[in-house]
Write a protein that holds these residues in place. Structure first.
Motif, mmCIF file in Angstrom:
data_model
loop_
_atom_site.group_PDB
_atom_site.id
_atom_site.type_symbol
_atom_site.label_atom_id
_atom_site.label_comp_id
_atom_site.label_asym_id
_atom_site.label_seq_id
_atom_site.Cartn_x
_atom_site.Cartn_y
_atom_site.Cartn_z
ATOM 1 N N ALA A 36 11.100 -2.726 -16.332
ATOM 2 C CA ALA A 36 10.930 -3.956 -15.553
ATOM 3 C C ALA A 36 11.930 -5.029 -15.979
ATOM 4 N N THR A 37 12.302 -5.036 -17.244
ATOM 5 C CA THR A 37 13.306 -5.992 -17.711
ATOM 6 C C THR A 37 14.634 -5.746 -17.014
ATOM 7 N N TYR A 38 15.019 -4.472 -16.896
ATOM 8 C CA TYR A 38 16.275 -4.167 -16.205
ATOM 9 C C TYR A 38 16.179 -4.515 -14.725
ATOM 10 N N GLY A 39 15.022 -4.311 -14.136
ATOM 11 C CA GLY A 39 14.826 -4.721 -12.752
ATOM 12 C C GLY A 39 14.963 -6.222 -12.597
ATOM 13 N N GLY A 40 14.400 -6.952 -13.553
ATOM 14 C CA GLY A 40 14.514 -8.410 -13.531
ATOM 15 C C GLY A 40 15.946 -8.884 -13.690
ATOM 16 N N ILE A 41 16.701 -8.186 -14.516
ATOM 17 C CA ILE A 41 18.115 -8.528 -14.673
ATOM 18 C C ILE A 41 18.833 -8.321 -13.347
ATOM 19 N N THR B 14 15.994 -12.559 -12.234
ATOM 20 C CA THR B 14 14.845 -13.299 -12.753
ATOM 21 C C THR B 14 14.736 -13.218 -14.273
ATOM 22 N N VAL B 15 15.457 -12.294 -14.884
ATOM 23 C CA VAL B 15 15.508 -12.171 -16.346
ATOM 24 C C VAL B 15 16.947 -12.427 -16.755
ATOM 25 N N ARG C 151 17.572 -8.427 -10.362
ATOM 26 C CA ARG C 151 17.134 -9.435 -9.385
ATOM 27 C C ARG C 151 17.548 -10.847 -9.770
ATOM 28 N N TRP D 10 14.250 -1.818 -24.081
ATOM 29 C CA TRP D 10 13.737 -2.866 -23.194
ATOM 30 C C TRP D 10 13.024 -2.145 -22.064
ATOM 31 N N SER D 11 11.993 -2.731 -21.531
ATOM 32 C CA SER D 11 11.225 -2.067 -20.481
ATOM 33 C C SER D 11 12.045 -1.930 -19.210
ATOM 34 N N TRP E 169 15.868 1.905 -12.867
ATOM 35 C CA TRP E 169 15.387 1.060 -13.962
ATOM 36 C C TRP E 169 14.910 1.895 -15.156
#
Length: 108
Positions: free
Chosen positions: A29-34, A38-39, A36, A26-27, A11
């Motif tokens: 965490a944003t890439y992690g959310g993508i 959730t983003v 998963r 982008w943070s 990430w």
């Protein structure tokens, strides 16, 4: 995100690489959310992934159902970034350290 992970980009490394290649941050965490789910993946982010992964917009559009926006690049051409990422995977830790030292010496 699996394509990024396949290139040894977690990430944080994905966030840093896309920042260097596109100028857009982008943070991590944003890439992690993508990854998963959730983003939501946006057309701008998809264009950034096209630039860094050297995958055509048509191919990623077919996989995601999203048409990439026009890529914004402030750095090297997309194919150069993708090739560099792929080639760096073959370096040893000592070789990578030397490459980083050399690159940092060029900035000064």
């Amino acid at each position: 995100m699996r394509l990024a992970r396949n290139r040894n980009l977690g990430w944080t490394a994905t966030a840093q690489t896309l920042l260097a290649a596109t100028g857009r941050y982008w943070s991590a965490a944003t890439y992690g959310g993508i990854g998963r789910g959730t983003v939501p993946l946006t057309a701008e982010l998809l264009a950034d992934f096209c630039a860094v992964l050297d995958v055509s917009g048509e191919d990623l559009a077919a996989l995601t159902g999203i048409t990439p926006a026009n890529p914004r690049s402030t750095g090297p051409r997309p194919g150069e970034v993708a090739g560099l990422i792929w080639d760096v995977r073959r370096l040893t830790a000592a070789q990578l350290d030397r490459a980083v030292e050399y690159a940092e010496s060029l900035r000064d």
